[in-house]
Enzyme design. Structure first.
Site, PDB file in Angstrom:
ATOM      1  N   VAL A   1       0.836  -1.192   0.000  1.00 24.69           N
ATOM      2  CA  VAL A   1       0.000   0.000   0.000  1.00 24.69           C
ATOM      3  C   VAL A   1       0.880   1.256   0.000  1.00 24.69           C
ATOM      4  O   VAL A   1       0.563   2.249  -0.670  1.00 24.69           O
ATOM      5  CB  VAL A   1      -0.964   0.010   1.212  1.00 24.69           C
ATOM      6  CG1 VAL A   1      -1.755   1.315   1.282  1.00 24.69           C
ATOM      7  CG2 VAL A   1      -1.918  -1.174   1.139  1.00 24.69           C
ATOM      8  N   CYS A   2       1.995   1.201   0.725  1.00 23.45           N
ATOM      9  CA  CYS A   2       2.868   2.371   0.884  1.00 23.45           C
ATOM     10  C   CYS A   2       3.284   3.013  -0.440  1.00 23.45           C
ATOM     11  O   CYS A   2       3.151   4.230  -0.592  1.00 23.45           O
ATOM     12  CB  CYS A   2       4.103   2.015   1.716  1.00 23.45           C
ATOM     13  SG  CYS A   2       3.711   1.419   3.377  1.00 23.45           S
ATOM     14  N   PRO A   3       3.763   2.231  -1.428  1.00 23.46           N
ATOM     15  CA  PRO A   3       4.177   2.899  -2.666  1.00 23.46           C
ATOM     16  C   PRO A   3       3.019   3.568  -3.405  1.00 23.46           C
ATOM     17  O   PRO A   3       3.216   4.587  -4.066  1.00 23.46           O
ATOM     18  CB  PRO A   3       4.809   1.787  -3.503  1.00 23.46           C
ATOM     19  CG  PRO A   3       4.346   0.509  -2.911  1.00 23.46           C
ATOM     20  CD  PRO A   3       4.057   0.792  -1.463  1.00 23.46           C
TER      21      PRO A   3
END
Length: 187
Positions: free
Chosen positions: A46-48
């Site tokens: 999810v972070c990228p």
């Protein structure tokens, strides 16, 4: 415990920005609006998507005089390696702060107990270094840069117009409210 209306605690860290390693401290957050955007870890899922969304909207934040600082407990070296290998992260022009000691993550109250990872925390800091907005979401819930932009505009409007507040779903240019005795019970 809410950090709203508290001053950012002192910190110093190494960061990666635009192909260079730079030093960042709490002093860098003063004199302008800043978004401090915590995420769990580099090379994840999810972070990228969140960091790319911020990268795609970075120019809009800059037009508002807002600087962005993404923070994870990874090192600045890891941030560089991620930028070198991921097309999404390679777009980033804002500062990617490394917090392997966890000082910043703990200062903002988003360290996951016993994990050494940050929760997804978003903080808007005014030019005096005071936290005006905070949002913390669960692991699987990605954030939206367009919604963050709307909230930044509302915070900046309220700061520039004492005595006025922005109602739900307020968008730039729309009507605001002026709280008063006459308004009680009429909304």
């Amino acid at each position: 415990m809410s950090l709203i209306n508290t001053t950012v605690k002192p910190f110093t860290a190494q960061a990666y920005k635009a192909g260079k390693f730079v030093s960042v401290s709490d002093a860098d957050l003063k004199g302008k609006w800043s978004v401090v955007f915590f995420y769990p870890a580099d090379f994840t899922f999810v972070c990228p998507t969140e960091l790319e969304d911020l990268a795609d909207n970075y120019a809009e934040f800059q037009k508002l005089g807002v600087e962005i600082y993404s923070v994870s407990t990874d090192t600045h070296f890891s941030h560089k390696a991620w930028a070198d290998t991921s097309p999404a992260i390679g777009k980033i022009q804002y500062t990617m702060v490394g917090d392997p000691s966890g000082v910043i993550t703990n200062n903002f109250g988003v360290m996951r107990e016993g994990q050494g990872l940050a929760d997804r925390g978003t903080f808007l800091i005014d030019p005096e270094g005071v936290i005006q907005f905070m949002e913390i979401t669960a692991e699987g819930i990605g954030r939206n840069a367009a919604e963050l932009l709307r909230k930044v505009k509302a915070a900046q409007y309220v700061a520039a117009h004492p005595g006025e507040v922005c109602p739900a779903k307020w968008e730039e240019g729309e009507k605001t409210l002026a709280p008063s005795l006459e308004l009680v019970g009429k909304i």
